[in-house]
Design a protein around this motif. Structure first.
Motif, PDB file in Angstrom:
ATOM      1  N   GLY A 294       0.787  -1.233   0.000  1.00  0.00           N
ATOM      2  CA  GLY A 294       0.000   0.000   0.000  1.00  0.00           C
ATOM      3  C   GLY A 294       0.812   1.272   0.000  1.00  0.00           C
ATOM      4  N   GLU A 295       0.176   2.314  -0.547  1.00  0.00           N
ATOM      5  CA  GLU A 295       0.837   3.626  -0.585  1.00  0.00           C
ATOM      6  C   GLU A 295       1.106   4.143   0.826  1.00  0.00           C
ATOM      7  OE1 GLU A 295      -1.239   4.995  -4.780  1.00  0.00           O
ATOM      8  OE2 GLU A 295      -2.053   5.723  -2.897  1.00  0.00           O
ATOM      9  N   LEU A 296       0.282   3.721   1.790  1.00  0.00           N
ATOM     10  CA  LEU A 296       0.526   4.153   3.168  1.00  0.00           C
ATOM     11  C   LEU A 296       1.316   3.102   3.951  1.00  0.00           C
ATOM     12  CD1 LEU A 296      -2.712   6.035   4.286  1.00  0.00           C
ATOM     13  CD2 LEU A 296      -0.654   6.912   3.245  1.00  0.00           C
TER      14      LEU A 296
ATOM     15  N   GLN B 158      -2.771  -3.556  -1.706  1.00  0.00           N
ATOM     16  CA  GLN B 158      -2.994  -2.412  -2.596  1.00  0.00           C
ATOM     17  C   GLN B 158      -1.677  -2.002  -3.264  1.00  0.00           C
ATOM     18  OE1 GLN B 158      -2.328   1.432  -1.784  1.00  0.00           O
ATOM     19  NE2 GLN B 158      -2.657   1.505  -3.997  1.00  0.00           N
TER      20      GLN B 158
ATOM     21  N   ARG C 251      -7.963  13.450 -19.734  1.00  0.00           N
ATOM     22  CA  ARG C 251      -8.910  14.070 -18.803  1.00  0.00           C
ATOM     23  C   ARG C 251      -9.335  15.409 -19.365  1.00  0.00           C
ATOM     24  NH1 ARG C 251      -7.813  12.465 -13.418  1.00  0.00           N
ATOM     25  NH2 ARG C 251      -9.418  13.911 -12.734  1.00  0.00           N
TER      26      ARG C 251
ATOM     27  N   ARG D 119       2.868  13.829 -14.399  1.00  0.00           N
ATOM     28  CA  ARG D 119       2.860  13.446 -12.979  1.00  0.00           C
ATOM     29  C   ARG D 119       4.090  12.605 -12.708  1.00  0.00           C
ATOM     30  NH1 ARG D 119       1.012  14.878  -8.527  1.00  0.00           N
ATOM     31  NH2 ARG D 119       1.147  12.769  -7.775  1.00  0.00           N
TER      32      ARG D 119
ATOM     33  N   ASP E 105      -6.742  11.537  -8.020  1.00  0.00           N
ATOM     34  CA  ASP E 105      -5.376  11.206  -8.414  1.00  0.00           C
ATOM     35  C   ASP E 105      -4.484  12.415  -8.134  1.00  0.00           C
ATOM     36  OD1 ASP E 105      -5.788  13.005 -10.469  1.00  0.00           O
ATOM     37  OD2 ASP E 105      -6.059  11.476 -12.010  1.00  0.00           O
TER      38      ASP E 105
ATOM     39  N   ARG F  63      -4.792   3.859   0.043  1.00  0.00           N
ATOM     40  CA  ARG F  63      -4.610   4.726  -1.129  1.00  0.00           C
ATOM     41  C   ARG F  63      -4.560   6.192  -0.702  1.00  0.00           C
ATOM     42  NH1 ARG F  63      -5.301   2.173  -5.893  1.00  0.00           N
ATOM     43  NH2 ARG F  63      -6.392   0.192  -5.805  1.00  0.00           N
ATOM     44  N   LYS F  64      -3.497   6.858  -1.097  1.00  0.00           N
ATOM     45  CA  LYS F  64      -3.383   8.283  -0.772  1.00  0.00           C
ATOM     46  C   LYS F  64      -4.555   9.067  -1.352  1.00  0.00           C
ATOM     47  CE  LYS F  64       1.677   8.374  -1.034  1.00  0.00           C
ATOM     48  NZ  LYS F  64       2.796   8.889  -1.854  1.00  0.00           N
ATOM     49  N   GLY F  65      -4.988   8.666  -2.553  1.00  0.00           N
ATOM     50  CA  GLY F  65      -6.031   9.417  -3.251  1.00  0.00           C
ATOM     51  C   GLY F  65      -7.363   9.419  -2.519  1.00  0.00           C
TER      52      GLY F  65
ATOM     53  N   GLY G  69      -2.428  13.725  -0.333  1.00  0.00           N
ATOM     54  CA  GLY G  69      -2.694  12.355   0.085  1.00  0.00           C
ATOM     55  C   GLY G  69      -1.561  11.588   0.729  1.00  0.00           C
TER      56      GLY G  69
END
Lengths: 295, 253
Positions: free
Chosen positions: A80-82, A115, A165, A182, B10, B102-104, B132
């Protein structure tokens, strides 16, 4: 970039532990867990296993531990991102002599607890030390050997991840920009396609259509701007060494280092950084000349 | 079991919305739980409905009102709000761990779902509290609850009594260092030792003591597998480090 650590106790030579690859079963039998797992989502659990061959006599001799020492083998999953960490396997090795084959797993990892990626970290540490030599490890938990494997569960695929987008939905200030880059510049070891993304503005149909037709002028402008953006951002980070060999193949660090090597061959990192700082127009012109030229 | 997917922003959308918040001079107000820039994970579950998101918002606002929102608040009110919100997010809100990683998702919370609470909780508009990352206002509360309070079905039960007494500084030291405390067992053990040390040593400057102890534990972790120690060894190691920090403080004073 990996850091070199000086441990305050003896550790075994690499040959004392032979670790097999992480394997995951599928309908057709076992397969080697890849660095990038396609088609994964939360509904997909992972069943993993691997084999470890331990030369315990050799390990004892290298580390100065006696045969009545005991060791611990753990596997952790970091995800996970965290960044959450969980122990998924532990086994005590109470007899520290001879040789031993350890089967790790099958470990069942729930998809709903994962994740982004999983780091599978295998650690062999000391549970109780019978010390034969003064430099033998003493404290419980002393890390004798560690192995880490990352499997990316999401992201990645194409070499240049792009998405479209409507920028005006996000901010009126970006409404007419042709593209947006990004970059996760703190993740130099991450795969390029996971750490970098090009977002194209659907409001700029002129640009979108030119890119979809792969028009030379548009593609070379995009490519030059993209390389300029990435290398400029990374050069401002002290962490970035500019040496491709310091980063995993295909990582953002390795890709950016290779770009800089192509644009500034035979120049030292300090010289390249100085040029960016003191002569940014020259720096950008050179990058554009190498990467933004007509194909 | 189907995973409930939460909306997220995002990095591109987070940057853009944050820039608008940062430039806005007045108090930030809530507009709607929907936002055109919010997206969901493409597959692997079912989308959380907007009524549920409104319920989560209402619950968090109610908690904040109990502790002074929207008026100015004191440190103790903030500490109590943080504890109750951490417990709510980790235990009752129904955000699955995979989505909470998820940071988002947390950028959606701070910038879309409860921007008014974010502004109240962290006046001054620091980007790290809105974007995030690991210091996101609500992401860090979930992380506190998940690592220290929640029952992980490992025989240890819940640990809310370990989380409740922790000060803001102690929580920053313990929770915002993922290399040290990404494992729930280790994080809770550090929290429980901290609470005991403070109880037994009233008047001791806990900030300095905690920083010293956490520095030692972080260094220890480089060569020792802290997360792999048995229950007693881990407790003993963390205790020893805090006792050594206490002794250092006594020597210096």
């Amino acid at each position: 970039m990996s850091e070199v650590l000086a441990f305050p106790f003896l550790r075994p030579g690499r040959s004392r532990i032979e670790a097999g690859p992480w394997m995951g079963p599928d309908a057709d039998g076992a397969y080697e867990l890849p660095e990038l797992l396609p088609d994964w989502d939360y509904s997909v659990g992972l069943g993993l296993h691997r084999t470890l061959e331990l030369d315990l006599d050799g390990l004892s001799s290298d580390t100065g531990l006696g045969p009545s020492s005991s060791l611990l083998l753990h596997v952790y999953v970091v995800t996970g991102e965290l960044k959450l960490r969980k122990c998924v396997f532990d086994q005590a090795l109470r007899d520290c002599s001879g040789s031993l084959q350890v089967q790790i797993g099958p470990l069942e990892l729930e998809g709903a607890e994962l994740q982004g990626y999983i780091d599978l970290v295998t650690v062999l540490s000391v549970e109780r030390a019978e010390r034969i030599e003064r430099l033998a490890p003493m404290a419980p938990g002393s890390r004798l050997w560690e192995d880490q494997f990352r499997c990316r569960l999401e992201g990645g695929g194409g070499r240049l991840p792009m998405e479209t987008r409507d920028f005006s939905e996000v901010s009126a200030r970006y409404a007419l920009a042709p593209w947006y880059f990004r970059l996760e510049e703190s993740r130099l070891d991450d795969r390029f396609e996971a750490a970098f993304q090009v977002i194209l503005n659907t409001r700029r149909q002129d640009v979108l259509e030119a890119i979809s037709r792969k028009e030379t002028l548009m593609m070379s402008t995009l490519q030059g701007d993209l390389v300029r953006h990435v290398v400029t951002r990374l050069l401002r980070s002290e962490e970035f060494t500019l040496r491709a060999e310091d980063y995993p193949d295909g990582s953002i660090g390795a890709v950016a280092a290779a770009w800089l090597d192509a644009a500034f061959p035979d120049q030292e990192p300090g010289q390249i950084r100085d040029m960016l700082e003191q002569r940014p127009a020259d720096f950008e012109a050179i990058v554009f000349s190498v990467f933004g030229g007509a194909a | 079991m189907t995973v409930e997917l939460f909306p997220r922003l995002d990095g591109f959308a987070t940057d853009a919305l944050w820039n608008e918040v940062a430039r806005f001079p007045g108090p930030v107000e809530f507009e709607d739980v929907r936002h055109p820039a919010a997206t969901f994970t493409a597959t692997g579950g079912t989308r959380c409905d907007f009524d549920k998101l409104r319920r989560i918002r209402n619950d968090l606002v109610r908690l904040a009102r109990d502790h002074g929102f929207p008026d100015a608040r004191g440190d103790e009110e903030v500490r109590q709000f943080d504890f109750r919100a951490a417990r709510y997010l980790a235990e009752e809100s129904g955000i699955p761990a995979c989505e909470a990683c998820r940071k988002g998702v947390w950028a959606y919370f701070t910038l879309v779902l409860v921007p008014d609470l974010t502004d109240w909780r962290f006046p001054g508009r620091k980007r790290e509290r809105w974007a995030g990352g690991i210091r996101n206002t609500f992401g860090v509360l979930w992380r506190r609850g998940y690592l220290i309070g929640v029952d992980h079905n490992d025989g240890r039960g819940v640990g809310w009594s370990c989380l409740e007494p922790l000060t803001q500084d102690a929580l920053v030291q313990i929770i915002e260092r993922p290399d040290l405390s990404a494992s729930p067992r280790t994080a809770r053990t550090i929290a429980s030792v901290w609470s005991r040390i403070r109880q037994e040593n009233s008047g001791v400057p806990m900030e300095a003591l905690t920083r010293d102890a956490i520095r030692s534990l972080t260094a220890y972790r480089v060569t020792q597998d802290l997360d792999g120690l048995g229950e007693d060894e881990l407790l003993g190691r963390v205790n020893a480090v805090f006792r050594a920090a206490l002794a250092n403080l006594s020597r210096r004073s």
